[in-house]
Design a protein around this motif. Structure first.
Motif, PDB file in Angstrom:
ATOM      1  N   ASP A  49       2.085 -14.235   1.537  1.00  0.00           N
ATOM      2  CA  ASP A  49       2.991 -15.050   2.353  1.00  0.00           C
ATOM      3  C   ASP A  49       2.500 -15.078   3.791  1.00  0.00           C
ATOM      4  N   ALA A  50       2.832 -16.162   4.497  1.00  0.00           N
ATOM      5  CA  ALA A  50       2.509 -16.234   5.923  1.00  0.00           C
ATOM      6  C   ALA A  50       3.261 -15.129   6.648  1.00  0.00           C
ATOM      7  N   TYR A  51       2.587 -14.505   7.611  1.00  0.00           N
ATOM      8  CA  TYR A  51       3.246 -13.471   8.402  1.00  0.00           C
ATOM      9  C   TYR A  51       4.333 -14.096   9.255  1.00  0.00           C
ATOM     10  N   PRO A  52       5.514 -13.452   9.310  1.00  0.00           N
ATOM     11  CA  PRO A  52       6.572 -13.923  10.206  1.00  0.00           C
ATOM     12  C   PRO A  52       6.262 -13.465  11.632  1.00  0.00           C
ATOM     13  N   SER A  53       7.042 -13.939  12.593  1.00  0.00           N
ATOM     14  CA  SER A  53       6.815 -13.543  13.981  1.00  0.00           C
ATOM     15  C   SER A  53       7.073 -12.048  14.184  1.00  0.00           C
ATOM     16  N   ASN A  54       7.867 -11.424  13.326  1.00  0.00           N
ATOM     17  CA  ASN A  54       8.101  -9.984  13.400  1.00  0.00           C
ATOM     18  C   ASN A  54       7.277  -9.308  12.305  1.00  0.00           C
ATOM     19  N   LEU A  55       5.992  -9.176  12.569  1.00  0.00           N
ATOM     20  CA  LEU A  55       5.060  -8.603  11.604  1.00  0.00           C
ATOM     21  C   LEU A  55       5.443  -7.178  11.221  1.00  0.00           C
ATOM     22  N   LYS A  56       5.918  -6.425  12.186  1.00  0.00           N
ATOM     23  CA  LYS A  56       6.300  -5.031  11.929  1.00  0.00           C
ATOM     24  C   LYS A  56       7.361  -4.936  10.839  1.00  0.00           C
ATOM     25  N   SER A  57       8.399  -5.759  10.916  1.00  0.00           N
ATOM     26  CA  SER A  57       9.454  -5.684   9.902  1.00  0.00           C
ATOM     27  C   SER A  57       8.931  -6.102   8.534  1.00  0.00           C
ATOM     28  N   HIS A  58       7.959  -7.023   8.504  1.00  0.00           N
ATOM     29  CA  HIS A  58       7.375  -7.434   7.227  1.00  0.00           C
ATOM     30  C   HIS A  58       6.626  -6.265   6.580  1.00  0.00           C
ATOM     31  N   ILE A  59       5.752  -5.630   7.338  1.00  0.00           N
ATOM     32  CA  ILE A  59       4.929  -4.544   6.787  1.00  0.00           C
ATOM     33  C   ILE A  59       5.784  -3.331   6.418  1.00  0.00           C
ATOM     34  N   CYS A  60       6.804  -3.045   7.195  1.00  0.00           N
ATOM     35  CA  CYS A  60       7.683  -1.907   6.895  1.00  0.00           C
ATOM     36  C   CYS A  60       8.699  -2.223   5.804  1.00  0.00           C
ATOM     37  N   GLY A  61       8.797  -3.470   5.408  1.00  0.00           N
ATOM     38  CA  GLY A  61       9.824  -3.884   4.471  1.00  0.00           C
ATOM     39  C   GLY A  61       9.624  -3.403   3.043  1.00  0.00           C
ATOM     40  N   LYS A  62      10.747  -3.294   2.329  1.00  0.00           N
ATOM     41  CA  LYS A  62      10.722  -2.843   0.933  1.00  0.00           C
ATOM     42  C   LYS A  62       9.934  -3.798   0.041  1.00  0.00           C
ATOM     43  N   ASN A  63      10.060  -5.104   0.273  1.00  0.00           N
ATOM     44  CA  ASN A  63       9.337  -6.066  -0.565  1.00  0.00           C
ATOM     45  C   ASN A  63       7.829  -5.919  -0.417  1.00  0.00           C
ATOM     46  N   HIS A  64       7.361  -5.713   0.810  1.00  0.00           N
ATOM     47  CA  HIS A  64       5.926  -5.512   1.043  1.00  0.00           C
ATOM     48  C   HIS A  64       5.455  -4.253   0.318  1.00  0.00           C
ATOM     49  N   CYS A  65       6.252  -3.181   0.419  1.00  0.00           N
ATOM     50  CA  CYS A  65       5.902  -1.922  -0.234  1.00  0.00           C
ATOM     51  C   CYS A  65       5.826  -2.102  -1.756  1.00  0.00           C
ATOM     52  N   LYS A  66       6.785  -2.787  -2.323  1.00  0.00           N
ATOM     53  CA  LYS A  66       6.792  -3.002  -3.781  1.00  0.00           C
ATOM     54  C   LYS A  66       5.595  -3.838  -4.225  1.00  0.00           C
ATOM     55  N   LYS A  67       5.242  -4.852  -3.445  1.00  0.00           N
ATOM     56  CA  LYS A  67       4.069  -5.664  -3.793  1.00  0.00           C
ATOM     57  C   LYS A  67       2.788  -4.841  -3.665  1.00  0.00           C
ATOM     58  N   LEU A  68       2.728  -3.970  -2.668  1.00  0.00           N
ATOM     59  CA  LEU A  68       1.574  -3.085  -2.518  1.00  0.00           C
ATOM     60  C   LEU A  68       1.492  -2.129  -3.700  1.00  0.00           C
ATOM     61  N   GLN A  69       2.623  -1.566  -4.121  1.00  0.00           N
ATOM     62  CA  GLN A  69       2.634  -0.689  -5.291  1.00  0.00           C
ATOM     63  C   GLN A  69       2.120  -1.443  -6.513  1.00  0.00           C
ATOM     64  N   GLY A  70       2.533  -2.682  -6.675  1.00  0.00           N
ATOM     65  CA  GLY A  70       2.056  -3.496  -7.787  1.00  0.00           C
ATOM     66  C   GLY A  70       0.557  -3.743  -7.716  1.00  0.00           C
ATOM     67  N   ARG A  71       0.046  -4.007  -6.520  1.00  0.00           N
ATOM     68  CA  ARG A  71      -1.400  -4.220  -6.345  1.00  0.00           C
ATOM     69  C   ARG A  71      -2.190  -2.970  -6.693  1.00  0.00           C
ATOM     70  N   LEU A  72      -1.545  -1.816  -6.544  1.00  0.00           N
ATOM     71  CA  LEU A  72      -2.181  -0.536  -6.879  1.00  0.00           C
ATOM     72  C   LEU A  72      -1.851  -0.104  -8.309  1.00  0.00           C
ATOM     73  N   ASN A  73      -1.265  -1.010  -9.091  1.00  0.00           N
ATOM     74  CA  ASN A  73      -0.858  -0.696 -10.474  1.00  0.00           C
ATOM     75  C   ASN A  73       0.044   0.534 -10.524  1.00  0.00           C
ATOM     76  N   TRP A  74       0.895   0.680  -9.523  1.00  0.00           N
ATOM     77  CA  TRP A  74       1.897   1.740  -9.455  1.00  0.00           C
ATOM     78  C   TRP A  74       1.278   3.132  -9.480  1.00  0.00           C
ATOM     79  N   GLY A  75       0.069   3.227  -8.959  1.00  0.00           N
ATOM     80  CA  GLY A  75      -0.618   4.512  -8.868  1.00  0.00           C
ATOM     81  C   GLY A  75      -1.277   4.656  -7.509  1.00  0.00           C
TER      82      GLY A  75
END
Length: 134
Positions: A49-75
């Motif tokens: 997704d395009a970064y919002p103007s508040n990049l910090k809240s995006h990176i710290c957000g639960k959705n970003h974390c869950k997508k990162l976990q998925g990219r790591l195959n939950w490991g």
């Protein structure tokens, strides 16, 4: 580092609160640096997704974390290549000390970098032109 020299990735695999706490400082630093050097930040390497103007809240957000976990195959990342493929690069404009800036979405490690073909570095992530393949 955890015992035995193995990095501790519990912030990625644990709760959202642990992720937010861990990424608070790195995301603040990233947002400040990008604001200083550019007006648009492209697309998040993890979320697509395009970064919002508040990049910090995006990176710290639960959705970003869950997508990162998925990219790591939950490991945990199992190699330096796993970490590199989750490092995002941005070209910096004229007047910057270096031609680019990088940020790792797993570790929060970031900094100025030089690389060949800086003008062709994709703001949407991926390795810069001329960089070794992931």
């Amino acid at each position: 580092m955890a015992a035995g020299g193995k990095p501790d990735f519990s912030h990625v695999l644990g709760s959202g609160a642990g992720w937010q706490s861990y990424m608070e400082r790195p995301s603040t630093q990233l947002e400040g640096t990008l604001w200083k050097h550019m007006s648009t930040w492209g697309t998040c390497l993890v979320c697509g997704d395009a970064y919002p103007s508040n990049l910090k809240s995006h990176i710290c957000g639960k959705n970003h974390c869950k997508k990162l976990q998925g990219r790591l195959n939950w490991g945990e990342p199992t190699s330096p290549e796993d970490l590199e493929r989750l490092t995002q690069y941005w070209p910096l404009g004229p007047g910057a000390q270096h031609s680019g800036y990088k940020f790792n979405h797993v570790t929060g490690v970031q900094g100025l970098c030089d690389f060949p073909g800086a003008a062709t570095v994709p703001a949407n992530g991926g390795a810069p032109a001329g960089a070794p393949p992931p």
